[in-house]
Design an enzyme around this catalytic site. Structure first.
Site, PDB file in Angstrom:
ATOM      1  N   GLU A 264      13.974  -4.764  -1.473  1.00 39.45           N
ATOM      2  CA  GLU A 264      12.695  -4.276  -0.958  1.00 39.45           C
ATOM      3  C   GLU A 264      12.554  -4.445   0.549  1.00 39.45           C
ATOM      4  O   GLU A 264      11.868  -3.655   1.194  1.00 39.45           O
ATOM      5  CB  GLU A 264      11.537  -4.982  -1.671  1.00 39.45           C
ATOM      6  CG  GLU A 264      11.440  -4.591  -3.127  1.00 39.45           C
ATOM      7  CD  GLU A 264      10.313  -5.289  -3.860  1.00 39.45           C
ATOM      8  OE1 GLU A 264       9.563  -6.086  -3.236  1.00 39.45           O
ATOM      9  OE2 GLU A 264      10.177  -5.042  -5.075  1.00 39.45           O
TER      10      GLU A 264
ATOM     11  N   ASP B 264      -5.799 -10.170 -19.071  1.00 36.92           N
ATOM     12  CA  ASP B 264      -6.902  -9.254 -18.769  1.00 36.92           C
ATOM     13  C   ASP B 264      -6.500  -8.173 -17.762  1.00 36.92           C
ATOM     14  O   ASP B 264      -7.355  -7.446 -17.264  1.00 36.92           O
ATOM     15  CB  ASP B 264      -8.104 -10.037 -18.233  1.00 36.92           C
ATOM     16  CG  ASP B 264      -8.647 -11.022 -19.255  1.00 36.92           C
ATOM     17  OD1 ASP B 264      -8.457 -10.799 -20.465  1.00 36.92           O
ATOM     18  OD2 ASP B 264      -9.249 -12.027 -18.843  1.00 36.92           O
TER      19      ASP B 264
ATOM     20  N   GLU C 257       5.479  -1.598   4.564  1.00 33.72           N
ATOM     21  CA  GLU C 257       5.272  -2.563   5.642  1.00 33.72           C
ATOM     22  C   GLU C 257       5.565  -3.961   5.127  1.00 33.72           C
ATOM     23  O   GLU C 257       5.240  -4.291   3.988  1.00 33.72           O
ATOM     24  CB  GLU C 257       3.816  -2.485   6.116  1.00 33.72           C
ATOM     25  CG  GLU C 257       3.493  -3.329   7.315  1.00 33.72           C
ATOM     26  CD  GLU C 257       2.031  -3.194   7.769  1.00 33.72           C
ATOM     27  OE1 GLU C 257       1.603  -4.037   8.572  1.00 33.72           O
ATOM     28  OE2 GLU C 257       1.335  -2.260   7.330  1.00 33.72           O
TER      29      GLU C 257
END
Length: 162
Positions: free
Chosen positions: A68, A86, A121
């Site tokens: 990445e 959740d 970024e």
């Protein structure tokens, strides 16, 4: 694995998906943490991703960070394991996934953090700066443990009232 487009939230919404194992690297340089901005949804996160078959979780965190950002890192410790029943990640193909993530502390070995197809970024941030960013839900849970050095503990929910 294609990037996700959104999260869905709701009480135990994780039951509508499948579990997916992931690993992330909390790379610190002094009091600054490396965060990356995702190209698919514009949210900030720790570098990381899925643990592949035949791979140790720490290897996945190191590999994903390099893929990445171009930054080579070495895992130096375990911060904790997190999952939020959740929250589900919804992929473009409709798959719904509740992430079980392993968070590792890591140090820079070589290189400089940059961008990739998944990252628009890379930024080194303080705890205060991170608080002002839109951080993906699953990673927002662990940032206090990352910055304080305290292990992350995902406490169980309170038992239902009888």
């Amino acid at each position: 694995m294609p990037g996700y487009t959104r999260h869905e939230y709701g009480e135990r919404v994780g039951a509508t998906g499948q579990l997916r194992l992931g690993a992330v690297a909390a790379v610190l340089a002094g009091n600054r943490l490396l965060l990356t901005k995702r190209t698919d949804n514009g949210e900030w996160c720790l570098p990381g991703g899925a643990i592949e078959p035949g791979e140790r979780p720490a290897e996945a965190a190191e590999r994903e960070t390099y893929e990445e950002t171009g930054l080579s890192v070495r895992v130096t410790g375990l911060i904790g394991v997190y999952s939020d029943p959740d929250v589900v990640v919804v992929y473009p193909d409709g798959r719904r996934v509740q992430i079980v993530g392993v968070v590792f502390r890591a140090e820079v070995v070589a290189g400089e953090a940059g961008c990739s197809a998944e990252v628009s970024e890379s930024r080194w941030v303080t705890m205060e700066e991170a608080a002002g960013l839109t951080v993906v839900a699953n990673h927002r849970l662990v940032l206090p443990a990352v910055f304080t050095g305290q292990p992350y503990f995902d406490p169980p929910a309170a038992p239902p009232a009888s």
